[in-house]
Design a protein around this motif. Structure first.
Motif, PDB file in Angstrom:
ATOM      1  N   UNK A   1       9.904  13.311  17.834  1.00 21.00           N
ATOM      2  CA  UNK A   1       9.618  14.080  19.046  1.00 21.00           C
ATOM      3  C   UNK A   1       8.135  14.443  19.108  1.00 21.00           C
ATOM      4  N   UNK A   2       7.565  14.797  17.970  1.00 19.86           N
ATOM      5  CA  UNK A   2       6.135  15.136  17.920  1.00 19.86           C
ATOM      6  C   UNK A   2       5.287  13.955  18.354  1.00 19.86           C
ATOM      7  N   UNK A   3       5.607  12.774  17.848  1.00 25.05           N
ATOM      8  CA  UNK A   3       4.857  11.572  18.219  1.00 25.05           C
ATOM      9  C   UNK A   3       4.941  11.314  19.720  1.00 25.05           C
ATOM     10  N   UNK A   4       6.138  11.468  20.269  1.00 28.09           N
ATOM     11  CA  UNK A   4       6.331  11.225  21.702  1.00 28.09           C
ATOM     12  C   UNK A   4       5.621  12.282  22.547  1.00 28.09           C
ATOM     13  N   UNK A   5       5.721  13.535  22.138  1.00 22.33           N
ATOM     14  CA  UNK A   5       5.064  14.610  22.888  1.00 22.33           C
ATOM     15  C   UNK A   5       3.553  14.423  22.912  1.00 22.33           C
ATOM     16  N   UNK A   6       2.980  14.052  21.779  1.00 22.72           N
ATOM     17  CA  UNK A   6       1.530  13.876  21.711  1.00 22.72           C
ATOM     18  C   UNK A   6       1.064  12.647  22.489  1.00 22.72           C
ATOM     19  N   UNK A   7       1.926  11.632  22.529  1.00 19.50           N
ATOM     20  CA  UNK A   7       1.565  10.391  23.215  1.00 19.50           C
ATOM     21  C   UNK A   7       1.797  10.466  24.724  1.00 19.50           C
TER      22      UNK A   7
ATOM     23  N   UNK B   1       5.599  22.836  13.421  1.00 22.66           N
ATOM     24  CA  UNK B   1       5.491  21.841  12.357  1.00 22.66           C
ATOM     25  C   UNK B   1       4.090  21.235  12.332  1.00 22.66           C
ATOM     26  N   UNK B   2       3.558  20.904  13.486  1.00 21.67           N
ATOM     27  CA  UNK B   2       2.231  20.331  13.561  1.00 21.67           C
ATOM     28  C   UNK B   2       1.175  21.335  13.110  1.00 21.67           C
ATOM     29  N   UNK B   3       1.340  22.588  13.528  1.00 15.94           N
ATOM     30  CA  UNK B   3       0.395  23.619  13.108  1.00 15.94           C
ATOM     31  C   UNK B   3       0.428  23.798  11.587  1.00 15.94           C
ATOM     32  N   UNK B   4       1.611  23.824  11.015  1.00 16.77           N
ATOM     33  CA  UNK B   4       1.744  23.999   9.567  1.00 16.77           C
ATOM     34  C   UNK B   4       1.110  22.836   8.818  1.00 16.77           C
TER      35      UNK B   4
ATOM     36  N   UNK C   1      -2.696  23.127   9.247  1.00 17.65           N
ATOM     37  CA  UNK C   1      -3.125  24.298   8.489  1.00 17.65           C
ATOM     38  C   UNK C   1      -3.192  23.997   6.995  1.00 17.65           C
ATOM     39  N   UNK C   2      -2.169  23.311   6.501  1.00 14.52           N
ATOM     40  CA  UNK C   2      -2.134  22.934   5.081  1.00 14.52           C
ATOM     41  C   UNK C   2      -3.296  21.996   4.746  1.00 14.52           C
ATOM     42  N   UNK C   3      -3.558  21.055   5.642  1.00 10.51           N
ATOM     43  CA  UNK C   3      -4.659  20.118   5.427  1.00 10.51           C
ATOM     44  C   UNK C   3      -6.005  20.810   5.410  1.00 10.51           C
ATOM     45  N   UNK C   4      -6.199  21.759   6.330  1.00  6.43           N
ATOM     46  CA  UNK C   4      -7.458  22.507   6.386  1.00  6.43           C
ATOM     47  C   UNK C   4      -7.637  23.355   5.135  1.00  6.43           C
ATOM     48  N   UNK C   5      -6.563  24.002   4.704  1.00  2.18           N
ATOM     49  CA  UNK C   5      -6.627  24.800   3.480  1.00  2.18           C
ATOM     50  C   UNK C   5      -7.051  23.939   2.291  1.00  2.18           C
ATOM     51  N   UNK C   6      -6.515  22.719   2.250  1.00  2.00           N
ATOM     52  CA  UNK C   6      -6.852  21.805   1.161  1.00  2.00           C
ATOM     53  C   UNK C   6      -8.322  21.427   1.172  1.00  2.00           C
ATOM     54  N   UNK C   7      -8.864  21.197   2.357  1.00  2.00           N
ATOM     55  CA  UNK C   7     -10.287  20.860   2.482  1.00  2.00           C
ATOM     56  C   UNK C   7     -11.153  22.053   2.077  1.00  2.00           C
TER      57      UNK C   7
ATOM     58  N   UNK D   1     -12.788  18.193  11.147  1.00  3.53           N
ATOM     59  CA  UNK D   1     -12.751  17.489  12.437  1.00  3.53           C
ATOM     60  C   UNK D   1     -11.962  16.186  12.330  1.00  3.53           C
ATOM     61  N   UNK D   2     -12.220  15.433  11.277  1.00  3.66           N
ATOM     62  CA  UNK D   2     -11.541  14.158  11.075  1.00  3.66           C
ATOM     63  C   UNK D   2     -10.053  14.353  10.860  1.00  3.66           C
ATOM     64  N   UNK D   3      -9.692  15.374  10.096  1.00  2.00           N
ATOM     65  CA  UNK D   3      -8.276  15.686   9.851  1.00  2.00           C
ATOM     66  C   UNK D   3      -7.547  15.990  11.156  1.00  2.00           C
ATOM     67  N   UNK D   4      -8.152  16.825  11.981  1.00  2.00           N
ATOM     68  CA  UNK D   4      -7.528  17.204  13.252  1.00  2.00           C
ATOM     69  C   UNK D   4      -7.369  15.998  14.168  1.00  2.00           C
ATOM     70  N   UNK D   5      -8.381  15.161  14.245  1.00  6.18           N
ATOM     71  CA  UNK D   5      -8.300  13.969  15.089  1.00  6.18           C
ATOM     72  C   UNK D   5      -7.200  13.025  14.634  1.00  6.18           C
ATOM     73  N   UNK D   6      -7.027  12.878  13.344  1.00  7.74           N
ATOM     74  CA  UNK D   6      -5.999  11.989  12.812  1.00  7.74           C
ATOM     75  C   UNK D   6      -4.600  12.469  13.187  1.00  7.74           C
ATOM     76  N   UNK D   7      -4.416  13.783  13.244  1.00  5.90           N
ATOM     77  CA  UNK D   7      -3.094  14.330  13.563  1.00  5.90           C
ATOM     78  C   UNK D   7      -2.822  14.397  15.061  1.00  5.90           C
ATOM     79  N   UNK D   8      -3.850  14.659  15.845  1.00  3.82           N
ATOM     80  CA  UNK D   8      -3.650  14.865  17.280  1.00  3.82           C
ATOM     81  C   UNK D   8      -3.915  13.629  18.128  1.00  3.82           C
ATOM     82  N   UNK D   9      -4.254  12.525  17.498  1.00  2.00           N
ATOM     83  CA  UNK D   9      -4.527  11.286  18.215  1.00  2.00           C
ATOM     84  C   UNK D   9      -5.634  11.543  19.240  1.00  2.00           C
TER      85      UNK D   9
END
Length: 205
Positions: free
Chosen positions: A9-15, A54-57, A60-66, A81-89
């Motif tokens: 559903x996330x993939x479809x919503x974002x696309x 789910x997407x926010x979590x 958020x986890x990815x940003x914390x890791x960076x 920036x790169x992390x966010x772009x990869x997730x949000x297309x």
């Protein structure tokens, strides 16, 4: 099955956009009945809420890791920036606008969470940059952190930045360079120039 539904559903919503995608579309994509989706989600609103959380979590986890890596503050901004772009297309369907228009309560809740995450991250980045002599020590941290959030959010406004003219990747690159140049010391500008020169520039048009 719940996680599979959220993932697809996330993939479809974002696309395609939150309004455009129906429960039938999701069921067909997964090869299941719509009733199966309703076993896990009371209605589409609940599914939309779950996908945004789910997407926010995940981000958020990815940003914390960076941030935990304690990299050079300027490099850190570009990594996030790169992390966010990869997730949000590339958000070609303007899902952010559809979420704001058709699911305002979810949108406002998500925006509040995004601000809390981004504000803490930016404030920490600014303080480290000042300590390292990369950012000017005269900058107003509280003001810049809020302007940064407001500006990043405005990039999603397709009336201001139509997709036919700007891709999300190019907008993010333009804004981050603009942001960093505005707060850097000469030492910081050297770091910024090195990062920009090493980047593989996206196709902006």
């Amino acid at each position: 099955m719940r996680e599979k539904i959220i993932h697809r559903a996330t993939e479809l919503f974002l696309t395609l956009g939150f309004k455009s995608v129906t429960m039938d579309d999701i069921a067909n994509e997964l090869g299941i009945s719509k009733k199966t989706i309703y076993v896990h989600f009371e209605n589409k609103t609940k599914l939309v809420e779950s996908t945004t959380l789910e997407m926010f979590a995940l981000i958020s986890h990815g940003i914390d890791g960076i941030c935990q890596l304690q990299k050079d503050p300027i490099e850190e901004i570009y990594d996030i920036k790169q992390l966010v772009l990869e997730h949000l297309k590339d958000e070609k369907s303007s899902p952010y606008h559809q979420l704001q228009k058709y699911y305002p309560k979810i949108f406002n809740s998500l925006r509040s969470k995004q601000f809390g995450l981004m504000d803490a991250c930016v404030v920490n980045n600014l303080k480290r940059g000042i300590a390292l002599g990369l950012y000017r020590d005269t900058i107003e941290i509280a003001f810049i952190s809020k302007i940064y959030f407001a500006s990043i959010m405005s990039l999603k406004d397709k009336q201001l930045f139509p997709l036919k003219v700007f891709s999300m990747a190019s907008l993010m690159n333009y804004y981050i360079e603009y942001h960093v140049r505005g707060i850097c010391t000469p030492k910081g500008l050297k770091v910024l120039s090195k990062i920009i020169n090493n980047q593989i520039q996206p196709n902006d048009k």
